[in-house]
Structures are given as structure tokens and as C-alpha cells.
Motif scaffolding. Structure first.
Motif, PDB file in Angstrom:
ATOM      1  N   GLU A  90       0.838  -1.199   0.000  1.00 55.07           N
ATOM      2  CA  GLU A  90       0.000   0.000   0.000  1.00 55.07           C
ATOM      3  C   GLU A  90       0.873   1.250   0.000  1.00 55.07           C
ATOM      4  N   VAL A  91       0.496   2.191  -0.836  1.00 57.38           N
ATOM      5  CA  VAL A  91       1.186   3.476  -0.902  1.00 57.38           C
ATOM      6  C   VAL A  91       0.172   4.536  -0.462  1.00 57.38           C
ATOM      7  N   LEU A  92       0.560   5.410   0.434  1.00 56.85           N
ATOM      8  CA  LEU A  92      -0.377   6.444   0.897  1.00 56.85           C
ATOM      9  C   LEU A  92      -0.811   7.310  -0.291  1.00 56.85           C
ATOM     10  N   PRO A  93      -2.102   7.728  -0.295  1.00 58.01           N
ATOM     11  CA  PRO A  93      -2.680   8.424  -1.451  1.00 58.01           C
ATOM     12  C   PRO A  93      -1.806   9.540  -2.035  1.00 58.01           C
ATOM     13  N   ASP A  94      -1.258  10.392  -1.203  1.00 53.54           N
ATOM     14  CA  ASP A  94      -0.470  11.520  -1.717  1.00 53.54           C
ATOM     15  C   ASP A  94       0.829  11.096  -2.388  1.00 53.54           C
ATOM     16  N   TYR A  95       1.206   9.843  -2.206  1.00 53.64           N
ATOM     17  CA  TYR A  95       2.498   9.383  -2.718  1.00 53.64           C
ATOM     18  C   TYR A  95       2.367   8.329  -3.808  1.00 53.64           C
ATOM     19  N   GLN A  96       1.122   8.075  -4.241  1.00 57.20           N
ATOM     20  CA  GLN A  96       0.919   7.082  -5.299  1.00 57.20           C
ATOM     21  C   GLN A  96       1.392   7.633  -6.645  1.00 57.20           C
ATOM     22  N   GLY A  97       1.727   6.709  -7.538  1.00 58.71           N
ATOM     23  CA  GLY A  97       2.119   7.105  -8.889  1.00 58.71           C
ATOM     24  C   GLY A  97       3.522   7.675  -8.979  1.00 58.71           C
ATOM     25  N   ARG A  98       4.348   7.435  -7.954  1.00 57.63           N
ATOM     26  CA  ARG A  98       5.731   7.923  -7.983  1.00 57.63           C
ATOM     27  C   ARG A  98       6.737   6.780  -8.053  1.00 57.63           C
ATOM     28  N   GLY A  99       6.235   5.589  -8.280  1.00 61.73           N
ATOM     29  CA  GLY A  99       7.151   4.454  -8.403  1.00 61.73           C
ATOM     30  C   GLY A  99       7.435   3.719  -7.101  1.00 61.73           C
ATOM     31  N   TYR A 100       6.806   4.130  -5.990  1.00 57.23           N
ATOM     32  CA  TYR A 100       7.092   3.466  -4.714  1.00 57.23           C
ATOM     33  C   TYR A 100       6.534   2.035  -4.680  1.00 57.23           C
ATOM     34  N   GLY A 101       5.331   1.865  -5.236  1.00 60.11           N
ATOM     35  CA  GLY A 101       4.734   0.531  -5.259  1.00 60.11           C
ATOM     36  C   GLY A 101       5.603  -0.435  -6.062  1.00 60.11           C
ATOM     37  N   SER A 102       6.030  -0.003  -7.247  1.00 58.04           N
ATOM     38  CA  SER A 102       6.858  -0.896  -8.058  1.00 58.04           C
ATOM     39  C   SER A 102       8.232  -1.089  -7.431  1.00 58.04           C
ATOM     40  N   ARG A 103       8.734  -0.098  -6.709  1.00 58.53           N
ATOM     41  CA  ARG A 103      10.019  -0.259  -6.028  1.00 58.53           C
ATOM     42  C   ARG A 103       9.943  -1.384  -4.992  1.00 58.53           C
ATOM     43  N   LEU A 104       8.837  -1.434  -4.255  1.00 54.62           N
ATOM     44  CA  LEU A 104       8.678  -2.489  -3.248  1.00 54.62           C
ATOM     45  C   LEU A 104       8.555  -3.863  -3.913  1.00 54.62           C
ATOM     46  N   VAL A 105       7.800  -3.927  -4.997  1.00 50.25           N
ATOM     47  CA  VAL A 105       7.647  -5.220  -5.681  1.00 50.25           C
ATOM     48  C   VAL A 105       8.996  -5.662  -6.272  1.00 50.25           C
ATOM     49  N   ASP A 106       9.740  -4.725  -6.835  1.00 45.00           N
ATOM     50  CA  ASP A 106      11.070  -5.077  -7.367  1.00 45.00           C
ATOM     51  C   ASP A 106      11.996  -5.565  -6.258  1.00 45.00           C
ATOM     52  N   PHE A 107      11.872  -4.960  -5.096  1.00 48.44           N
ATOM     53  CA  PHE A 107      12.676  -5.388  -3.949  1.00 48.44           C
ATOM     54  C   PHE A 107      12.366  -6.860  -3.618  1.00 48.44           C
ATOM     55  N   ALA A 108      11.071  -7.205  -3.634  1.00 45.56           N
ATOM     56  CA  ALA A 108      10.670  -8.598  -3.351  1.00 45.56           C
ATOM     57  C   ALA A 108      11.212  -9.538  -4.427  1.00 45.56           C
ATOM     58  N   LYS A 109      11.194  -9.078  -5.678  1.00 45.29           N
ATOM     59  CA  LYS A 109      11.676  -9.919  -6.787  1.00 45.29           C
ATOM     60  C   LYS A 109      13.163 -10.217  -6.676  1.00 45.29           C
ATOM     61  N   GLU A 110      13.902  -9.328  -6.026  1.00 38.66           N
ATOM     62  CA  GLU A 110      15.351  -9.513  -5.905  1.00 38.66           C
ATOM     63  C   GLU A 110      15.721 -10.778  -5.132  1.00 38.66           C
ATOM     64  N   TYR A 111      14.782 -11.321  -4.355  1.00 42.07           N
ATOM     65  CA  TYR A 111      15.062 -12.579  -3.649  1.00 42.07           C
ATOM     66  C   TYR A 111      15.108 -13.781  -4.596  1.00 42.07           C
ATOM     67  N   GLN A 112      14.663 -13.556  -5.843  1.00 36.12           N
ATOM     68  CA  GLN A 112      14.679 -14.632  -6.847  1.00 36.12           C
ATOM     69  C   GLN A 112      13.882 -15.867  -6.424  1.00 36.12           C
ATOM     70  N   LEU A 113      12.790 -15.625  -5.721  1.00 36.98           N
ATOM     71  CA  LEU A 113      11.862 -16.704  -5.372  1.00 36.98           C
ATOM     72  C   LEU A 113      10.520 -16.367  -6.023  1.00 36.98           C
ATOM     73  N   PRO A 114       9.694 -17.387  -6.280  1.00 37.80           N
ATOM     74  CA  PRO A 114       8.350 -17.078  -6.779  1.00 37.80           C
ATOM     75  C   PRO A 114       7.604 -16.227  -5.743  1.00 37.80           C
ATOM     76  N   ILE A 115       6.694 -15.411  -6.202  1.00 39.48           N
ATOM     77  CA  ILE A 115       5.929 -14.535  -5.305  1.00 39.48           C
ATOM     78  C   ILE A 115       4.444 -14.767  -5.537  1.00 39.48           C
ATOM     79  N   LYS A 116       3.701 -14.770  -4.443  1.00 34.79           N
ATOM     80  CA  LYS A 116       2.249 -14.891  -4.534  1.00 34.79           C
ATOM     81  C   LYS A 116       1.637 -13.713  -3.791  1.00 34.79           C
ATOM     82  N   THR A 117       0.591 -13.141  -4.350  1.00 37.74           N
ATOM     83  CA  THR A 117      -0.096 -12.051  -3.665  1.00 37.74           C
ATOM     84  C   THR A 117      -1.599 -12.153  -3.891  1.00 37.74           C
ATOM     85  N   ASN A 118      -2.368 -11.521  -3.032  1.00 34.29           N
ATOM     86  CA  ASN A 118      -3.817 -11.407  -3.227  1.00 34.29           C
ATOM     87  C   ASN A 118      -4.142  -9.934  -3.426  1.00 34.29           C
ATOM     88  N   PRO A 119      -4.319  -9.535  -4.674  1.00 35.21           N
ATOM     89  CA  PRO A 119      -4.488  -8.106  -4.934  1.00 35.21           C
ATOM     90  C   PRO A 119      -5.821  -7.558  -4.448  1.00 35.21           C
TER      91      PRO A 119
END
Ligand code: COA
Length: 161
Positions: A90-119
Motif C-alpha cells: 500500500e502506498v499512501l494516497p499523496d504518494y501514489q504514482g511515484r514508483g514506490y509501489g513498483s520499487r517495493l515489488v522489485d525489492f521482493a523480486k530480488e530474492y529470486q523466489l516465486p511470489i504470490k499475492t492477493n491483490p
């Protein structure tokens, strides 16, 4: 803006962090039980939490919970394997659309493990952009879930019927 420089940090369980969590919509049982555990000294102040976040100055503006699930509990990937459960992104409303959400997901991907989420509803466009797909999974055990998964290259793809 050079988003790869935005720092993602593991959040510690303390009263300050829990206070910051109150600004997020998905504040719920997990946070309340952390608070109880702190109050009753079941967990120590400043112990590691499953949460990672991004600070903007002193404000926590984005967060996610990330934890590793053992292959023996896997019902999403074929063959069963260790994977990361990502939730409460979750990204706080005033900070959405600045790449923070994708930065967190990319951080998770760096572990090189499969990822599961419930959107959450309405965030499918975002997850699609992040390369997540619908999971084929055991419906009977996870009624009401609509899981999405991502697999790093080189890891066995899930079998598609
Ligand atoms: N639908 C479609 N695309 C979306 C999207 C959405 N809801 N949210 C973000 N995107 C796209 C962005 O346009 C961006 O695309 P680009 O790389 O081509 O510019 C990409 O996904 C990454 O966006 P980012 O800036 O990293 O997203 P974010 O920091 O705002 O985080 C959420 C995305 C969904 C985690 C965040 O907005 C959030 O917590 N929202 C809260 C509630 C919610 O789910 N809202 C959905 C919209 S009503």
C-alpha cells in the motif's frame, strides 16, 4: 526521478512503527496482535517485523508485508517450492504514482523466489504491469482468494491447464 535510489528498509516492531501503520487502510489484525505482543513483552521492542517500507523524510509512505512460505505448504506452484507471500502492499494516497509501489515489488523480486499475492480490487492493472499472472490453485482450500503469482526466470513455470 531515479527511482532505483529509493531505499526500502525492513521495519522494526515498536510503538513508533505501529503508530505510522495507522495511516494505512489495511491496518488490521496483524498490527493489533503486534501491539498486544509488544505490550505483553511477547516480542521485544525493535524486533524485526515482516514489513518493509519506504520513508519520505520521517513519514512512512509505502509498505508491504513479505514472508517466506515453505514448499511443503505450497499450493500455487508446480512443482511445490519455497515462495514469498507478499501482502498489504500500500502506498499512501499523496504518494501514489511515484514508483514506490513498483520499487517495493522489485525489492521482493530480488530474492529470486516465486511470489504470490492477493491483490485488492482495482489494483489489477498495477500487478499486470509488474508481470504477475492469475494462479491456478486449489480452489477448495482458498475460497474467496484471487491470487496472482510471479516467477523468476529459470524457476519452473506453473503448469497451465
Ligand atoms: N491500475 C493500473 N495501473 C496502475 C495502477 C492501477 N491501479 N496503479 C499504478 N499503476 C501503474 C502506474 O501507472 C505505473 O505505470 P508506468 O510504470 O507505466 O508509469 C506502474 O503501475 C507503477 O506505478 P507506481 O507508481 O509504482 O504505483 P504506486 O506507487 O502508486 O503503487 C499501488 C501502486 C496500487 C500499490 C498504490 O497505488 C496503492 O496502494 N493504491 C491504494 C489503493 C488501490 O489499490 N488503488 C487502486 C486504484 S483506485
Amino acid at each position: 526521478m531515479m527511482m532505483h535510489q529509493v531505499k526500502v528498509e525492513r521495519l522494526l516492531v515498536n510503538y513508533k512503527t505501529l503508530e505510522k501503520f495507522k495511516r494505512f487502510k489495511e491496518y488490521g489484525n496483524q498490527e493489533l496482535s503486534m501491539l498486544e505482543d509488544l505490550e505483553s513483552n511477547i516480542i521485544e521492542n525493535n524486533s524485526e517485523s515482516p514489513f518493509f517500507g519506504i520513508y519520505y523524510g520521517n513519514a512512512l509512505v509505502a509498505r508491504m508485508s513479505l514472508y517466506k512460505v515453505d514448499a511443503k505448504y505450497d499450493q500455487y506452484f508446480t512443482p511445490p517450492q519455497d515462495y514469498l507471500e507478499l501482502w498489504k502492499l500500500e502506498v499512501l494516497p499523496d504518494y501514489q504514482g511515484r514508483g514506490y509501489g513498483s520499487r517495493l515489488v522489485d525489492f521482493a523480486k530480488e530474492y529470486q523466489l516465486p511470489i504470490k499475492t492477493n491483490p485488492r480490487i482495482n489494483s489489477h492493472g498495477f500487478w499486470e504491469k509488474m508481470g504477475f499472472q492469475k494462479a491456478k490453485y486449489n480452489m477448495e482450500r482458498d475460497l474467496g482468494e484471487n491470487p496472482l503469482i510471479w516467477t523468476p526466470e529459470g524457476v519452473a513455470e506453473q503448469s497451465v491447464s
